[in-house]
Every structure is written in C-alpha cells, then in structure tokens.
Design an enzyme around this catalytic site. Sequence first.
Site, PDB file in Angstrom:
ATOM      1  N   ARG A 128       0.822  -1.215   0.000  1.00 35.49           N
ATOM      2  CA  ARG A 128       0.000   0.000   0.000  1.00 35.49           C
ATOM      3  C   ARG A 128       0.858   1.268   0.000  1.00 35.49           C
ATOM      4  O   ARG A 128       0.627   2.206  -0.760  1.00 35.49           O
ATOM      5  CB  ARG A 128      -0.945  -0.045   1.224  1.00 35.49           C
ATOM      6  CG  ARG A 128      -1.964   1.049   1.367  1.00 35.49           C
ATOM      7  CD  ARG A 128      -2.807   1.437   0.171  1.00 35.49           C
ATOM      8  NE  ARG A 128      -3.320   0.407  -0.675  1.00 35.49           N
ATOM      9  CZ  ARG A 128      -3.407   0.526  -2.002  1.00 35.49           C
ATOM     10  NH1 ARG A 128      -2.994   1.640  -2.613  1.00 35.49           N
ATOM     11  NH2 ARG A 128      -3.876  -0.449  -2.724  1.00 35.49           N
ATOM     12  N   LYS A 178       3.778  25.061  -2.708  1.00 36.70           N
ATOM     13  CA  LYS A 178       2.451  24.520  -2.363  1.00 36.70           C
ATOM     14  C   LYS A 178       2.470  22.992  -2.485  1.00 36.70           C
ATOM     15  O   LYS A 178       1.804  22.401  -3.342  1.00 36.70           O
ATOM     16  CB  LYS A 178       1.387  25.139  -3.258  1.00 36.70           C
ATOM     17  CG  LYS A 178       1.236  26.633  -3.004  1.00 36.70           C
ATOM     18  CD  LYS A 178       0.211  27.305  -3.906  1.00 36.70           C
ATOM     19  CE  LYS A 178       0.182  28.802  -3.622  1.00 36.70           C
ATOM     20  NZ  LYS A 178      -0.700  29.551  -4.544  1.00 36.70           N
ATOM     21  N   LYS A 204       7.553  39.857  -1.871  1.00 31.50           N
ATOM     22  CA  LYS A 204       6.143  40.003  -2.211  1.00 31.50           C
ATOM     23  C   LYS A 204       5.615  41.350  -1.711  1.00 31.50           C
ATOM     24  O   LYS A 204       6.349  42.142  -1.108  1.00 31.50           O
ATOM     25  CB  LYS A 204       5.345  38.873  -1.566  1.00 31.50           C
ATOM     26  CG  LYS A 204       5.800  37.488  -2.005  1.00 31.50           C
ATOM     27  CD  LYS A 204       4.823  36.430  -1.533  1.00 31.50           C
ATOM     28  CE  LYS A 204       5.233  35.080  -2.091  1.00 31.50           C
ATOM     29  NZ  LYS A 204       4.256  34.036  -1.776  1.00 31.50           N
ATOM     30  N   GLU A 229       7.885  39.898  -6.884  1.00 26.71           N
ATOM     31  CA  GLU A 229       6.536  39.669  -7.385  1.00 26.71           C
ATOM     32  C   GLU A 229       5.906  41.026  -7.698  1.00 26.71           C
ATOM     33  O   GLU A 229       5.844  41.886  -6.826  1.00 26.71           O
ATOM     34  CB  GLU A 229       5.733  38.933  -6.307  1.00 26.71           C
ATOM     35  CG  GLU A 229       4.353  38.513  -6.728  1.00 26.71           C
ATOM     36  CD  GLU A 229       3.629  37.763  -5.616  1.00 26.71           C
ATOM     37  OE1 GLU A 229       4.207  36.818  -5.028  1.00 26.71           O
ATOM     38  OE2 GLU A 229       2.492  38.157  -5.316  1.00 26.71           O
ATOM     39  N   ASP A 239       2.354  38.567 -11.408  1.00 27.66           N
ATOM     40  CA  ASP A 239       1.320  37.890 -10.645  1.00 27.66           C
ATOM     41  C   ASP A 239      -0.063  38.165 -11.212  1.00 27.66           C
ATOM     42  O   ASP A 239      -0.529  39.302 -11.217  1.00 27.66           O
ATOM     43  CB  ASP A 239       1.387  38.361  -9.187  1.00 27.66           C
ATOM     44  CG  ASP A 239       0.451  37.566  -8.307  1.00 27.66           C
ATOM     45  OD1 ASP A 239       0.289  36.355  -8.558  1.00 27.66           O
ATOM     46  OD2 ASP A 239      -0.131  38.153  -7.380  1.00 27.66           O
TER      47      ASP A 239
END
Lengths: 276, 276, 276, 276, 276, 276
Positions: C97, C132, C164, C194, C215
Amino acid sequence: MNKLALDELLRRALIEDIGAGDLAGEAIFAEEDTAAGYLIAKQALILAGTAVFARTFALLDERVNVAFDYADGDKVEKGQRFARIEGPTQSLLAGERVALNLLQHMTGIATETNRYAAACGGHRALVVDTRKTLPGLRMLQKYAVTVGGGKNHRFGLDSMVMIKDNHIKAAGGILPAVARARAKVSPFVKIEVEVEDLEQVKQALQAGADVIMLDNMDLPMIETAVRLIDRRALVEVSGNVTLERVAALAATGVDIISSGALTHSVKAADISLRLI
Amino acid sequence: MNKLALDELLRRALIEDIGAGDLAGEAIFAEEDTAAGYLIAKQALILAGTAVFARTFALLDERVNVAFDYADGDKVEKGQRFARIEGPTQSLLAGERVALNLLQHMTGIATETNRYAAACGGHRALVVDTRKTLPGLRMLQKYAVTVGGGKNHRFGLDSMVMIKDNHIKAAGGILPAVARARAKVSPFVKIEVEVEDLEQVKQALQAGADVIMLDNMDLPMIETAVRLIDRRALVEVSGNVTLERVAALAATGVDIISSGALTHSVKAADISLRLI
Amino acid sequence: MNKLALDELLRRALIEDIGAGDLAGEAIFAEEDTAAGYLIAKQALILAGTAVFARTFALLDERVNVAFDYADGDKVEKGQRFARIEGPTQSLLAGERVALNLLQHMTGIATETNRYAAACGGHRALVVDTRKTLPGLRMLQKYAVTVGGGKNHRFGLDSMVMIKDNHIKAAGGILPAVARARAKVSPFVKIEVEVEDLEQVKQALQAGADVIMLDNMDLPMIETAVRLIDRRALVEVSGNVTLERVAALAATGVDIISSGALTHSVKAADISLRLI
Amino acid sequence: MNKLALDELLRRALIEDIGAGDLAGEAIFAEEDTAAGYLIAKQALILAGTAVFARTFALLDERVNVAFDYADGDKVEKGQRFARIEGPTQSLLAGERVALNLLQHMTGIATETNRYAAACGGHRALVVDTRKTLPGLRMLQKYAVTVGGGKNHRFGLDSMVMIKDNHIKAAGGILPAVARARAKVSPFVKIEVEVEDLEQVKQALQAGADVIMLDNMDLPMIETAVRLIDRRALVEVSGNVTLERVAALAATGVDIISSGALTHSVKAADISLRLI
Amino acid sequence: MNKLALDELLRRALIEDIGAGDLAGEAIFAEEDTAAGYLIAKQALILAGTAVFARTFALLDERVNVAFDYADGDKVEKGQRFARIEGPTQSLLAGERVALNLLQHMTGIATETNRYAAACGGHRALVVDTRKTLPGLRMLQKYAVTVGGGKNHRFGLDSMVMIKDNHIKAAGGILPAVARARAKVSPFVKIEVEVEDLEQVKQALQAGADVIMLDNMDLPMIETAVRLIDRRALVEVSGNVTLERVAALAATGVDIISSGALTHSVKAADISLRLI
Amino acid sequence: MNKLALDELLRRALIEDIGAGDLAGEAIFAEEDTAAGYLIAKQALILAGTAVFARTFALLDERVNVAFDYADGDKVEKGQRFARIEGPTQSLLAGERVALNLLQHMTGIATETNRYAAACGGHRALVVDTRKTLPGLRMLQKYAVTVGGGKNHRFGLDSMVMIKDNHIKAAGGILPAVARARAKVSPFVKIEVEVEDLEQVKQALQAGADVIMLDNMDLPMIETAVRLIDRRALVEVSGNVTLERVAALAATGVDIISSGALTHSVKAADISLRLI
C-alpha cells in the site's frame, strides 16, 4: 564506540549536507559511473576516525569500498597516501564532505592530544578532556582524545560528581557538600572537588574526595598540593593548560591534566581526498 | 534561523550532556534554590549566539531569565560583563555547559570572520564560508559567519551547482559539463565552475558560468583572471586563504573569498559564566 | 534524491500503515510463503518513483525483488505491465500500500507536469512547481515534477529570496526591499520580485531583480512586461495557471510558468499491483 | 486527533519548508514587526483543519493569534472571510505556507467528502475512506473525511482483517481463510471479506464475515448481494466509485461506499491568506 | 532526572496509547468539558513518579492541574487519597493510562526496593539495581530505585568496567584483565571484578579492583571474602538475592547487594485514578 | 509484528544500554575475537521473543548468528538449552543485556498468559490483555500475550470505543452515550460498555453494545449477566482477575477475561545466556 549512535549522527550529517540531493552529481554522472581516489596527509598526523569515515559511505551505498593502510592511533607522515576508496561516483561525491569533515576533525583532536601527551614525558600525568565539547559530537571527540593518547573525563553530568564553588557555598562548605553527594549517589561514582587554595585541599582530603581538582593554581602551589595529598586522592589540574605549560605541570606529579581546548578549539587536520 | 531546527539541536545537546541527570546538582541543591550570574568576555569579541544561549535554558526551564546587554554582531570588549542570567540553580547548572559551548563556538566564528572581513578593507570582496562545517552544526556555524560580517556559500549539495575537476572530466570539458547541469537544474540555481588556469577561466566564461572559482592561484594569475572575467561572472578565490593573505586577495578585485577554516578550525571565544 | 531522507520518510510511512502488524497477512500466510506480481498501467502515464517503490520493499525485507521494465520519465501505455515483483508474501502485503500510494502519487505528478511541459510547445518557457506541496512529501513531489519535464522552484524559504507585496510595503518600495535583501543574503542567492503592474516591473528591473514574477496578469500585459524586461531578468508568470492556458502563456515569451496545482491537487495515476 | 502526533508532523513540515531560515523575512522585517491578515474562501467549502492551522503558528511563535469564525465542518461561502490572524510578521511568513497547505488539503478532502455524503441522500450508506492515503498524512486525511461527513475505514493493517483474493487462495477458500483469521485475531476485531461474485457472497456469509466488500460489481449484482446478505453482515462497495455513481450505489441499500480518491486525488480548496 | 529525555519518553508513550485519537473521549465529551479526580492508594506504598505523572498531562494540555499531597519517597497508607487532578475531560482521559501505568510501575519499584533496604537493618549494605531493566525505561526505573532507598549500579556499558568470566579468560587471568582495562579507561572509572571463589577474590584484590562482586556464593564464603577483602575494595553480592535472604546477606558485612528483580520483575503498585 | 517499529525500539534500547561504548568489551577484546554461547531455560517456560532476540544482535553486527531450536509459543523445559549464538565477542557483549532483557520479559508474559489460558479449560473464555502496558513496550507485550495463548484487547484509544462510568454520566446514560459514539465512529469499530450492575447490563444490551464489560462483579452476578446477554453481545469480565479465579470466571460462560497484571506486573522468565 556505540555503532548505533554513530549511525544516527552520520545519517543526520548526511541529510544536512545532501539536502534534497546532489545537484551537480546527479546532473553530470550516471548511476553506474564509478570512480576511485585516495586520502593523502598534507601534514604529519595521528589518524583518528577511520571507522567513522568508512561508515559514512557505507550508509549511503554498500558498494563503496574504503581501505585504510593505517589504523586509528597510527602516525601518518606528511605526503603519505593512507587510504583508498572506490565505488559509484555519485555516492563518493555525496559522502565525501561529511566523511572528510569528521576525519579531519577527529584527526585534528588526536594529533593535538598526542602533543600534549608527549609533553608529559615520563611523568604519571594523564591528559584528559572536559565537557567543553561541540554539541552532538561528544562521543566522537572523546574517542579521538583516547586515540591521541589522552583519557576521558566524565562523559556528562550523570557519570561523576564534580563539586564546584557554588555547590560548596550552597552546602555550607566542602565537607557537607561531599557528605551530601556521597549520601545521594551510587558508591560506584567518584566525587571530585574543585579547590582554589591549600586550605580547600585539606578540606577536600578530609571529606574523602576521590579526585581533587586544583583550579588555576601556579606551579609551586600545585607542587605543595601534590605533596599534601600524597596519593590519597587523584590530583587534577585545570585552567590555563597550554601545550607549552604541560611539561611543567606534569613535572609537579599531578595525576591528571585536563584541557578544554582539545575539544572546543580544534584545528582540523589537513587531509585531502583526491578522486582520480 | 529556523527555530524548530534549533530546538531539535538543543534538545539533543542537552540530553547528550545531562544523560540520566545532573548528579551533583540534584544531590546538593533543592528544586527551589535559585541563583544568578553573568557572562563576561575574557577577550575582545564579536558576539554571536545570544538567542541560542537563551533558548538552551528556556527548553530546560521556563523560569530561567537571560538578559543580554549586547546583540549578535556587537563588539564586546575584554573584561566586559555582557549578560545576566537568573533562575533555579539546578536548571542553570544543567544548561550551563551546552549554552556556553555553543556561545563560545559561535562567537569564536563571528570574531574570526570579522577579522577576515575587516581585512578586505574597502574592496568589494566578501568573505564566505564553505561546506567544511562540523556535522550537525552547519546552521549555527553559517549563521555565525553572517554575524561576523561574512556571507554564506551554498548550504548543501542541493542549493547550487559546483562543477569541479572530476565533473569536468566526466562530462568531457567545461562546456558540456555546464550545459548538462544547466539542462537539468532549476533556472533559479547558480552554476559555479572551479578552474585552475586561465584557459579554464575562458571556457567557464564561454559556458556561461554564474560563478568562477579560482582554485589555489597566485595573486598575479588571480588579477589576470579578474580582468579577463570583467564582471561577467562572480569571481571566487579559494584555497590557501589565511587571515594574512586576505587583504592581498581582496585587492585583486575578486568578489568572494572563501575559507573553510572559518568553520572547520574554530577557536572558541573566551567567555565565562560566573554564578554569584 | 537524498537516499537517507527517503529512508526516513519510508520508515515513517510503513510504520503508519502497518501499525502493530498486518493482522490478515500474519494470520493467513506463513513466514516462508512467497508470491509474485506485476504492476500494470491502467492509464497512459509518465512513470515516476521507481526507486521509491523498490526501496519501500527493501526496507521491509531484503528478499523482495522488484524489476522495472521502464525508468522514471518513460511513457507507459495503458494496459502495459511495467514491473515485476516477487518475494515473501507477508512482506509484499505489508509494503504494497505504501509503495503503491507513493508510486501513483509521483506518477500522477509527472504525468500532469508532462502535459503542461508539452503545452509549452517550442517556446522557451519552463514549467515549475511552487512551495504549495504536501507537508513531508516535498522532496518526492519536486523530484516527480522534474521527471515529468518540469523544473523546481525554490525548495524552501532558505534557498532564494522572494519579495512580495508585504515585503515591499514594509521596506518602503521595491528598490529598498531588494537593496535590503541584497545586503543581507549570499551573492549566490537569486532575488525574485513579485509584481502586479508594469510600473512595478520597471522598479524591479531597476532594483536589479534576478527574477520578476508577474502575478495574475492578463496575456497582453504579460507580453508588454516580457518586452520591457527584455531578458535582463528571468520572467515568471504565476496565478491562474491551468493546462488550458499554458500554451498561450508560453507564447508570450516568459521564461517560467509556475503552478501550485502540480503538487497541491494531484490526481493519482491509475496503477494496479496484481499478485498472482 | 492526537495532539502530540500532530506536533511531530507540523515540526517536520515547518523544518522542511523553512530550512535554515526565511531569507526574505529575516532580511526585510525586524523581530518586533507585526502584521495581521485574514483567511478568505475563494470557493464554497466545508472547513477542515482549523486546529491544525492554528497549531502550526503556535509551534513557531506563541505570540501569533489565530481566530476562526467557523468551526471544522461548517460550510463557508465563496468570498467569505472566515478567520483572522495577527502576530510577529516574521512568524506569520515562516508559518504561512505550511499552515495553508494543510488547511487547503484538509478542506479539499472535507468538501469533496461532503459532496459524496450528500449524494447518498436519505439512504443508509456511509461514505468511507481507504488506506490509499498520502504517506505521513493519514491521520489528517482521515480526520478531514469525518469532518466532511464520511467515516473512516481501518486506520492501518493492524486495526481490522481484510481478506482478499490472495488470502483466499492461500487459505484454500473463504471459509478456511476466515476461520484462520478468527482463530488468530482478537474478538474485538472485525473481519471483512472482499468478494467478486454472488457465490463468494454466500461463502462469506457462511464464514461469518462481519463485513462483505463487493468489489467492482455492477448495480444489479450489488442489489442482489444486498438482498442475499440481508443485514447479516455490513455491505461495502468499492471500486469505480465516482461522485456521479454514488447516488445509485447508495440506492442499492449498501452500508458503506468506500473511495480511495477522497484521499489519493485531493483537489486543494481555494483559500487565500491575505496579510494587510 | 533529565527532563528533556523524560519528555521524549512521554511523547512516545502518549502517541503509542492515543494513536490517531481517543475515539470515546472525542465522541462523547466536548472540548470545553472539565472533570476532576483523585489518586488513591489501594495498598501501602512508597510513592515514586509524581513529576512523571504530572508531566504526562502537561505535555498533552497545559490546563490540567495536578497536585500531590505527598512527595517521591513518602509512604502513603492504604486507602489514602494522595493527589488531586482537574482539567479538560478529554485531556484527562487521553493521558490517564500512560500517567498511571508509569506511576504504578515506578511506585512498585520504590515500594519493593524499600522492603529490601529495610531488610538491611543497621548494616552498611546498600541495595542496588542492575542493567536488567526494561528497554527504554532505564532512567525511570533507576530513579525509582533511589526513591525507594536503593542506589544505582552503573547506568550502562560506558559508565564502569565490569570484568566477568569471559573477560578473564580472554585476558588470561584477572590480573592481566584488570591491567588491560586500567590502561585503557579513564582514571575516573571504577573497575569491578566478578569472582566465584576465594582464590579469585585474592587475585582481584591483588589486581587492585575497586569493587569485587561475589557471584552466587553462600553465606559462609561471603563472610570469609568480606574478611579477606577487609575494606580494600567494595564488596558486592549478586545472584539469588531475594527479599528473604537480604537480611542475612547484609549481616555478612558486604557493601552492596544487587538485585535484577527490582527492575526486571516489577509488581505494579495498586493505585486508582478516580474521576468524579 | 511491525519490523520497522521493532528496529526503532531496539536501536533506542541499545543506545540506552551501550551509551558511548562498552568500556570493558573494547578494552579487553579485539575486534576480531569471536565467541559462542547458548541460551538455557532455568525454569519451564513458553518461549516468546525469538525474533526480537535475534534482531537485537543483527542491528549491532550482521556477523552474529543466532539459531533457536524452538519457536515462539513452544514449551521449553527447565534445564533445556534452546538456542545457540556465535559471532564477534564485542558484539555479543554489547547486545547481550538488551536481547536478554526483552526475551525474559516477553517469555515471562507468554508463560504467565499460558497459565491463565490453561485455567480456562474447555470453556469459551479467552484471556486478553489491557492497556495497562509498560510505555514503549506495548507492541512487544501484546505480541507476547498472543504467543502465550491469549488475545489482545484494543491496542490504543483509537482502535475501539470503551464507554465507562464518566462517559455515561456525561452523556446522560448508557443509551445516549452509545448513540453518540455510534454516530461518530466508524461502522468497523466495536463499542464496549463497562457496567456495574444488571440494570446497566440491560441498558447496554438495549443500546446495542458490541461488548459488555462486567466490572468487578461476583460470580453469581456474572452468571446472571451472561444468561441475560445470551450471546447478543460479547461478555468481558475485568477487575480482580487472578490466576486462582480464572477457572471459576471461565465457567460462568463469559467470552473474555481481561487482566492488566499480564503486562503491568510481569515476572521475567529465568533464562541465561552462557558464553563458552
């Protein structure tokens, strides 16, 4: 040495250095590429850490072979090649830095300790380390001290009682401090008292200290203390211990000369790993 | 600095030193006894590791208070008291050695790095460390280098591409080696090529290396290389970097002077913690 | 990939799944029972994770043999059997598994990344991931992205500077923000800014940003920005990146198209392990 | 949820993301800078992971405050702000990505599970997960399933007996397989048998299985099986379970509908953390 | 006791017991429910482990309050309530079993050790433990022995030299074995020799053993050995040490009576935690 | 048993015992010295832990060979030699104590459990353990119970619902407590209710409890309860379970007799490892 504790230390060290992977090694070499190399001494040294060096590569890749021509404790002359290594290139590159950093560090300690030990000449004095070690590396550093001809002081706070100035004050004197410790700790544990003058030496003797540490005393006072103690306790000197001063300290007849610099201010031995 | 990674390191260090418990401290002091003390500089130093020192005690006992009069990067003169500590005596004794070992080690690095950085005078050269760090202590050592006025070279094998002799041979030259790396790695990652002569400098430039490391060159060749490169790549010098040689190296116009000794051969700063 | 970090991840995963033992496997099979099986692709896929799959079983039982007919990065057609496995039945069942969960996850990432990369057509644009990722799985996820033909954005907060909106406000503008970062970080570290409009693009250029991230801009503005930047910095687009939109984004001439969905919203590849 | 296991997971995740430190955050913000922000739903969602989100910051810095206006299991509409956060800016930036990655992942699972559960309408069927989870994240994923209105299948190999095809073959049939398991395992552990046709359903019933899993059957066969079993065992359907098919499956009268996709192919919920 | 090592042990123990969460506690109680309870002795006992008990809950939830009316080492009569606890019900239920298991185990050890110690009457003999401890629990078990009035034998293989039959044979006799050990180990470490007859006692004395262990001797031989040794070494008896035999052993004048049963065959003290 | 979890436990145990190294073994034996020995039963016993014993040495040194003549669950008579071991002497000495401590502990549990199981005679009653295990050793202890012929109660708080007095009060009765649990937990999880009188037995039955635990009831009341329940739920008795009372308890027709003493008050089996 504890092999399983060593493995934990090495795994952490390799993960620290390799991070998410060896960018250059994985980009340029193929899995099946192999290489060979050797270790060369760029200074005269007392070798320490051969098993640690070899184990570093073994944890990464069982196919790496490391063969030392010398053992821990051996003297290697400047310019001498003293080990060969061969195996998958990616693994050699991934393990090289950690293995070498440790070998140079441990060999640096053994080499310096050996100078201190040699300076004791024919005297009874033993060179020992302290708890002034680099966090996480105590086992390896203390092992390297023994390889260099030194001995280890207590491994940690749990392996011996060391009664210092503030313990003495809190207990109301050397006698009650030793008595309180003796009542509490195991009969197998030695009790050491740190003293600053001859009056304290007498009290420590009276208290039945196993070891008396003469802290930062000058040579004449050390000699007097040694005579006073007269083998009824081990005598340790500490503080202001330099290589230059070791011979004179040893000549006073003390049993133990302890130096924090052996482990807190290590000069890495100059060793190169050359891939061919 | 990563606080959680620091906590892991400190917990391991404290467990290493305390073992099953502080025999002397537990025998002689009561849980409720308190003490105070201060840190004193026994040499002029650039302070590094104040948060590490304080956190060591905080992990053992929240009741310990540590107050520094100076911050990381500050110069502290010889003889200066620069921090106070107070709290339960048992906790002060249990944490003292680990806290001090790290503070002295980090301050030793910052102080020495600062000497190197100062030796660069008004030149553009930056002093940087290497991967020749003590296993397990890289984050703290590299942090201390920055405190002393240096910069960090790559943290590990995953943060930059360093192309050395054996990569070059395996790839069939500097150009194919750089090309192979460029094709594989992220566009955010810089590629450095280690070169040994001016011919290789030209190839590295042609290959578009971001950084060119001049390995063990003498001063005239370095100067020629710097002119040749002409700001099209960062220029790093490495090998045989000593404090004595830094000024001359900086005067050649290189961007980066890297030294392994900053982290592999650290002299602990002389700092005492005195309990009162 | 870092093999030792992989081993830690796999040990944790196996302990998570096996718990105190495989009740069914230990009740029904004897230690000496053996079995064999194969992996079959139930969809067309770009294979990723073969070494991870094999290592999972190796950690449990050295007697398990895994043989892949394809390598990471290869395309496997629907219906194709692409690996064989054999060994002690209890170990096959205990590892199945975890091994499969990771193989399906990594292959899912590689397969999807490959679609994005293909959509870039002949343009210079590279498909990259983000931070992410799923906690604990970053190394595997980012590796899978490269297998699929993508590149990796920074591994973590320590490998690059990303400036940012809130950094810009705190520093009082893009120029001071970049200046402050440049003064602090290593010369080897790239700085990315950014930006949200063309005015900011100009400021980022002026500040000497290595990478400019556009962005959530629309295509015309992206094209204008690319022309404005004119290869003086890498151009990244981010936000609202879908497979449908990749071709148009790539056609604008940007260098980098980054997508969080590649790792935060993975569809596991449909692969079966069939024991026979 | 096990809070201590959660802390271990979060510490690892934060160390993974922060590495040696947040380069941008430490360069641009001062230790004492503070910031505030909020979470906003960019899609309708069933919230899951509020305690995980808050705990991530708490582990980094006790001074961070997180206040949710909704609880796990609540529906949050698109465009709704549903939490506020404030604290030291460096800590907000250091924890933001890990906290958000987990919140989006868990909320994604809860939101999708909720769609499955809703599709069961008034039927008795429960939606459950499987062991097809992402290694290291099982506790969080399974928790999120319950938040979404689903139930958990066995946590691991040690919490239930699942008898599959190969167990059946090895034991010589369903009856001996169940008998062997029953003889070995605890009376508190349920035994499930995976069956492929009605003949096997009968054998599983006869063997006294607690749960019968109908593997990849079509709807008519499922209905027949449900009638045949007639509440003498729990009936689970698995294989080819899609959101579209759930209503029809539930209408057959089965007790349990299990789906691996709930955890192996998660679409992260669209949530933004906006600092102000 | 080492608080950080204790925390590691308790975290592992709580994770072991709680698993993925307390199903009953989370289903039935709300986060904000609180409860209170007390500890009651269902037998007369010597209390040990109060800090361990309290710390178990503190790691789970800082809001739990534990107040002991007695301290470690105190005698508590049968039927006596000796501690109160209050806090969130979920946390009380989650920590109860681990806290109680350890308290009962440690108190069981202290209570039994106390019986042994009392049986020594006015004689010099100390009751000590051995390395026959339960893996992972040595620190707690040895601490409990000291609470009961015993002392600790060496903590592990690194804290003392114990020369047994096979060491003697390998070295070619007791004298060379002790000499070899003395040459290798630190001067702070005691050397113990295990002997089986009076001839070996003489050799051990001659070799300068710090401790002589009389293995499985009868009382008359022990008495003879004690006279022979005449305080020149510590005398330990081991083997066949039962509570019934302790008084007679102590009367022989030995220094140390060691018993493995104190830690390898512990009867848990009968203590209940009653929630009200 | 989970082999990877076992390895973690054994590594920790070996590090605990060996510390920084085996002082005596390293001082007296050379790396290449080998030895052999055997295990001998000094009491009649039911063997448990053979794989654990062997694995302990394997982790230290792959060259150690361990061969058992008996398997877990076999009866070994007093005086019987039942295993041989040979390998490097240093490794035998380093692993001996941990391996033996675990073997004696596990065999002690299996031997005692076997007595309880035998006392059940021909009755249906199963002997089971509880959560009253020694922290860190639960997997091994519970395994040993099964070797001795017992069964395992729930492994931890996450594997079953146990509703006790305080849950009942908080929920407002047995029916709402069971209902609340049933609504929350998985359909695969059994729910047990602890009852103190026959009225509660009826309520538990009505609530549909899977298991009813009769707490501290006398024999007649147990018999009545068994008749009342009439196989509609499993019946467990707990509290005041002694070996003397097991036969009478079993004769009442209960399904399960649970005993904490099996794991919280273990008498180590008398086994010697003799090196030759």
